[in-house]
Motif scaffolding. Structure first.
Motif, PDB file in Angstrom:
ATOM      1  N   TYR A  12       2.962  -4.243  -9.756  1.00 29.05           N
ATOM      2  CA  TYR A  12       3.086  -4.904  -8.771  1.00 29.05           C
ATOM      3  C   TYR A  12       1.954  -5.495  -8.400  1.00 29.05           C
ATOM      4  O   TYR A  12       1.842  -6.627  -7.908  1.00 29.05           O
ATOM      5  CB  TYR A  12       3.628  -4.469  -8.169  1.00 29.05           C
ATOM      6  CG  TYR A  12       5.840  -4.156  -8.682  1.00 29.05           C
ATOM      7  CD1 TYR A  12       6.404  -5.476  -8.736  1.00 29.05           C
ATOM      8  CD2 TYR A  12       6.020  -3.434  -8.606  1.00 29.05           C
ATOM      9  CE1 TYR A  12       7.620  -5.000  -9.368  1.00 29.05           C
ATOM     10  CE2 TYR A  12       7.402  -2.974  -9.159  1.00 29.05           C
ATOM     11  CZ  TYR A  12       8.229  -4.075  -9.136  1.00 29.05           C
ATOM     12  OH  TYR A  12       9.264  -3.751 -10.246  1.00 29.05           O
ATOM     13  N   SER A  13       0.860  -4.841  -8.786  1.00 26.75           N
ATOM     14  CA  SER A  13      -0.446  -5.600  -8.275  1.00 26.75           C
ATOM     15  C   SER A  13      -1.218  -6.756  -9.506  1.00 26.75           C
ATOM     16  O   SER A  13      -2.894  -6.849  -9.139  1.00 26.75           O
ATOM     17  CB  SER A  13      -1.008  -4.890  -8.207  1.00 26.75           C
ATOM     18  OG  SER A  13      -1.364  -3.440  -9.095  1.00 26.75           O
ATOM     19  N   TYR A  52       7.762  -7.134   6.298  1.00 28.13           N
ATOM     20  CA  TYR A  52       7.171  -8.274   7.291  1.00 28.13           C
ATOM     21  C   TYR A  52       5.602  -8.517   8.288  1.00 28.13           C
ATOM     22  O   TYR A  52       5.347  -9.286   8.916  1.00 28.13           O
ATOM     23  CB  TYR A  52       8.238  -8.222   9.191  1.00 28.13           C
ATOM     24  CG  TYR A  52       9.626  -8.210   7.796  1.00 28.13           C
ATOM     25  CD1 TYR A  52       9.449  -9.659   6.945  1.00 28.13           C
ATOM     26  CD2 TYR A  52      10.884  -8.030   8.424  1.00 28.13           C
ATOM     27  CE1 TYR A  52      10.662  -9.943   6.088  1.00 28.13           C
ATOM     28  CE2 TYR A  52      12.303  -8.449   7.924  1.00 28.13           C
ATOM     29  CZ  TYR A  52      12.420 -10.243   6.890  1.00 28.13           C
ATOM     30  OH  TYR A  52      13.486  -9.792   6.586  1.00 28.13           O
ATOM     31  N   MET A  53       4.758  -7.126   8.599  1.00 32.89           N
ATOM     32  CA  MET A  53       3.958  -6.327   9.061  1.00 32.89           C
ATOM     33  C   MET A  53       2.735  -7.095   8.519  1.00 32.89           C
ATOM     34  O   MET A  53       2.036  -7.904   8.498  1.00 32.89           O
ATOM     35  CB  MET A  53       3.876  -5.434   9.313  1.00 32.89           C
ATOM     36  CG  MET A  53       5.124  -4.932  11.022  1.00 32.89           C
ATOM     37  SD  MET A  53       4.213  -2.844  11.587  1.00 32.89           S
ATOM     38  CE  MET A  53       4.168  -1.964  10.244  1.00 32.89           C
ATOM     39  N   ARG A  54       3.332  -6.449   7.363  1.00 35.73           N
ATOM     40  CA  ARG A  54       2.255  -7.408   5.502  1.00 35.73           C
ATOM     41  C   ARG A  54       1.709  -8.542   6.079  1.00 35.73           C
ATOM     42  O   ARG A  54       0.863  -9.488   5.674  1.00 35.73           O
ATOM     43  CB  ARG A  54       2.481  -6.676   4.132  1.00 35.73           C
ATOM     44  CG  ARG A  54       2.273  -4.721   4.337  1.00 35.73           C
ATOM     45  CD  ARG A  54       0.718  -4.474   4.447  1.00 35.73           C
ATOM     46  NE  ARG A  54       0.165  -5.172   3.204  1.00 35.73           N
ATOM     47  CZ  ARG A  54      -0.807  -4.746   2.850  1.00 35.73           C
ATOM     48  NH1 ARG A  54      -1.864  -3.699   3.931  1.00 35.73           N
ATOM     49  NH2 ARG A  54      -1.790  -4.829   1.239  1.00 35.73           N
ATOM     50  N   LEU A  55       3.092  -8.988   5.639  1.00 35.06           N
ATOM     51  CA  LEU A  55       3.107 -10.738   5.570  1.00 35.06           C
ATOM     52  C   LEU A  55       2.614 -11.598   7.033  1.00 35.06           C
ATOM     53  O   LEU A  55       1.847 -12.197   6.769  1.00 35.06           O
ATOM     54  CB  LEU A  55       4.078 -11.366   5.215  1.00 35.06           C
ATOM     55  CG  LEU A  55       5.281 -11.130   4.543  1.00 35.06           C
ATOM     56  CD1 LEU A  55       6.469 -11.896   4.180  1.00 35.06           C
ATOM     57  CD2 LEU A  55       4.392 -12.252   3.073  1.00 35.06           C
ATOM     58  N   LYS A  56       3.121 -11.208   8.306  1.00 35.16           N
ATOM     59  CA  LYS A  56       2.378 -11.044   9.154  1.00 35.16           C
ATOM     60  C   LYS A  56       0.693 -11.247   9.163  1.00 35.16           C
ATOM     61  O   LYS A  56       0.113 -11.994   9.789  1.00 35.16           O
ATOM     62  CB  LYS A  56       2.908 -10.477  10.283  1.00 35.16           C
ATOM     63  CG  LYS A  56       2.195 -10.751  11.618  1.00 35.16           C
ATOM     64  CD  LYS A  56       2.911 -10.198  13.358  1.00 35.16           C
ATOM     65  CE  LYS A  56       2.633 -10.792  14.153  1.00 35.16           C
ATOM     66  NZ  LYS A  56       0.852 -10.818  14.739  1.00 35.16           N
ATOM     67  N   ASN A  76       2.200 -11.964  -3.010  1.00 38.26           N
ATOM     68  CA  ASN A  76       2.108 -11.126  -3.703  1.00 38.26           C
ATOM     69  C   ASN A  76       3.601 -11.226  -3.892  1.00 38.26           C
ATOM     70  O   ASN A  76       4.429 -12.147  -2.887  1.00 38.26           O
ATOM     71  CB  ASN A  76       2.400 -10.302  -3.868  1.00 38.26           C
ATOM     72  CG  ASN A  76       2.645  -9.010  -5.210  1.00 38.26           C
ATOM     73  OD1 ASN A  76       3.555  -8.956  -5.297  1.00 38.26           O
ATOM     74  ND2 ASN A  76       2.056  -8.441  -5.336  1.00 38.26           N
ATOM     75  N   LYS A  77       5.058 -11.885  -5.051  1.00 33.59           N
ATOM     76  CA  LYS A  77       5.796 -12.407  -5.508  1.00 33.59           C
ATOM     77  C   LYS A  77       7.321 -11.419  -4.935  1.00 33.59           C
ATOM     78  O   LYS A  77       8.008 -11.472  -4.723  1.00 33.59           O
ATOM     79  CB  LYS A  77       6.166 -12.414  -7.220  1.00 33.59           C
ATOM     80  CG  LYS A  77       5.290 -14.269  -7.750  1.00 33.59           C
ATOM     81  CD  LYS A  77       5.847 -14.427  -8.762  1.00 33.59           C
ATOM     82  CE  LYS A  77       5.118 -15.597  -9.141  1.00 33.59           C
ATOM     83  NZ  LYS A  77       4.765 -15.844 -11.024  1.00 33.59           N
ATOM     84  N   CYS A  78       6.742  -9.686  -4.725  1.00 33.18           N
ATOM     85  CA  CYS A  78       7.654  -9.029  -4.216  1.00 33.18           C
ATOM     86  C   CYS A  78       7.977  -9.280  -2.686  1.00 33.18           C
ATOM     87  O   CYS A  78       8.899  -8.944  -2.275  1.00 33.18           O
ATOM     88  CB  CYS A  78       6.486  -7.602  -4.189  1.00 33.18           C
ATOM     89  SG  CYS A  78       6.065  -6.956  -5.530  1.00 33.18           S
ATOM     90  N   ARG A 130       5.966   2.133  -0.323  1.00 32.60           N
ATOM     91  CA  ARG A 130       4.567   2.427  -0.828  1.00 32.60           C
ATOM     92  C   ARG A 130       3.805   1.190  -1.981  1.00 32.60           C
ATOM     93  O   ARG A 130       2.557   0.746  -1.817  1.00 32.60           O
ATOM     94  CB  ARG A 130       4.692   3.033  -2.117  1.00 32.60           C
ATOM     95  CG  ARG A 130       2.834   4.276  -2.399  1.00 32.60           C
ATOM     96  CD  ARG A 130       3.697   5.414  -3.077  1.00 32.60           C
ATOM     97  NE  ARG A 130       4.345   5.051  -4.402  1.00 32.60           N
ATOM     98  CZ  ARG A 130       5.250   5.505  -4.865  1.00 32.60           C
ATOM     99  NH1 ARG A 130       5.859   6.891  -4.354  1.00 32.60           N
ATOM    100  NH2 ARG A 130       5.865   5.064  -5.856  1.00 32.60           N
ATOM    101  N   VAL A 131       4.931   0.085  -2.606  1.00 31.31           N
ATOM    102  CA  VAL A 131       4.049  -0.699  -3.281  1.00 31.31           C
ATOM    103  C   VAL A 131       3.674  -2.130  -2.146  1.00 31.31           C
ATOM    104  O   VAL A 131       2.617  -2.496  -2.225  1.00 31.31           O
ATOM    105  CB  VAL A 131       5.191  -1.594  -4.353  1.00 31.31           C
ATOM    106  CG1 VAL A 131       4.328  -2.593  -4.885  1.00 31.31           C
ATOM    107  CG2 VAL A 131       5.243  -0.095  -5.826  1.00 31.31           C
ATOM    108  N   LEU A 132       4.449  -2.242  -1.467  1.00 32.16           N
ATOM    109  CA  LEU A 132       4.624  -3.115  -0.604  1.00 32.16           C
ATOM    110  C   LEU A 132       2.562  -2.948   0.691  1.00 32.16           C
ATOM    111  O   LEU A 132       1.817  -3.593   0.715  1.00 32.16           O
ATOM    112  CB  LEU A 132       4.924  -3.815   0.318  1.00 32.16           C
ATOM    113  CG  LEU A 132       6.458  -4.433   0.196  1.00 32.16           C
ATOM    114  CD1 LEU A 132       7.823  -4.174   1.065  1.00 32.16           C
ATOM    115  CD2 LEU A 132       5.691  -5.806  -0.438  1.00 32.16           C
ATOM    116  N   SER A 133       2.453  -1.009   1.182  1.00 34.55           N
ATOM    117  CA  SER A 133       1.441  -0.917   1.778  1.00 34.55           C
ATOM    118  C   SER A 133       0.119  -1.513   0.883  1.00 34.55           C
ATOM    119  O   SER A 133      -0.223  -0.889   1.147  1.00 34.55           O
ATOM    120  CB  SER A 133       1.501   0.062   2.244  1.00 34.55           C
ATOM    121  OG  SER A 133       2.671   0.493   2.852  1.00 34.55           O
ATOM    122  N   ASN A 134       0.281  -1.303  -0.496  1.00 31.20           N
ATOM    123  CA  ASN A 134      -0.533  -1.122  -1.542  1.00 31.20           C
ATOM    124  C   ASN A 134      -0.941  -3.171  -1.866  1.00 31.20           C
ATOM    125  O   ASN A 134      -2.386  -2.909  -2.618  1.00 31.20           O
ATOM    126  CB  ASN A 134      -0.971  -0.338  -2.061  1.00 31.20           C
ATOM    127  CG  ASN A 134      -1.304   0.753  -1.367  1.00 31.20           C
ATOM    128  OD1 ASN A 134      -1.648   0.929  -0.931  1.00 31.20           O
ATOM    129  ND2 ASN A 134       0.237   2.114  -1.592  1.00 31.20           N
TER     130      ASN A 134
END
Length: 135
Positions: A12-13, A52-56, A76-78, A130-134
């Motif tokens: 996903y990266s 939501y935190m990462r998008l912010k 990222n499309k995720c 884990r994916v969204l965090s990285n």
């Protein structure tokens, strides 16, 4: 050569999972407010809260680094599913119209990559976090 330690993070990266957008900085600020509201007043799962935190963070850093009225956002499309869900949550709220417009625009990407995005949606919640965090 790098060793792949997390297949999902690798998958996903990849470059094909990113979208480059130019978004009005006022619209970004408006969307950040919607993200603040949903993070403070609504029950969210761990992966939703992380997304939501990462998008912010992404929108805020893009907006603050912009030198014009438009900010460049590399997303990222995720995150497409989470933006769509956020748009549904605030559907009847006029003050978050920018979120609705962004969601409608991103619908094209969501349809185009439905196979890849649906496989992400079917992952275990901890793997999603884990994916969204990285990414």
């Amino acid at each position: 050569m790098n060793v792949i330690t997390d297949f999902y993070q690798f998958k996903y990266s990849r470059e094909s999972y990113y979208i480059d957008l130019f978004i009005n900085t006022k619209a970004l600020l408006n969307i950040e407010q919607a993200l603040d509201e949903i993070l403070s007043s609504f029950y969210t799962t761990k992966d939703e809260q992380c997304a939501y935190m990462r998008l912010k963070e992404l929108f805020k850093s893009s907006r603050e680094s912009a030198n014009s009225i438009y900010a460049e956002v590399r997303m990222n499309k995720c995150y497409l599913k989470y933006i769509k869900n956020l748009s549904y949550y605030f559907y009847n709220r006029v003050e978050y119209a920018a979120l609705k417009v962004l969601s409608e625009y991103l619908q094209v990407f969501l349809i185009e990559d439905i196979d890849n995005i649906s496989t992400f949606s079917n992952l275990n919640e901890d793997i999603k976090v884990r994916v969204l965090s990285n990414i």
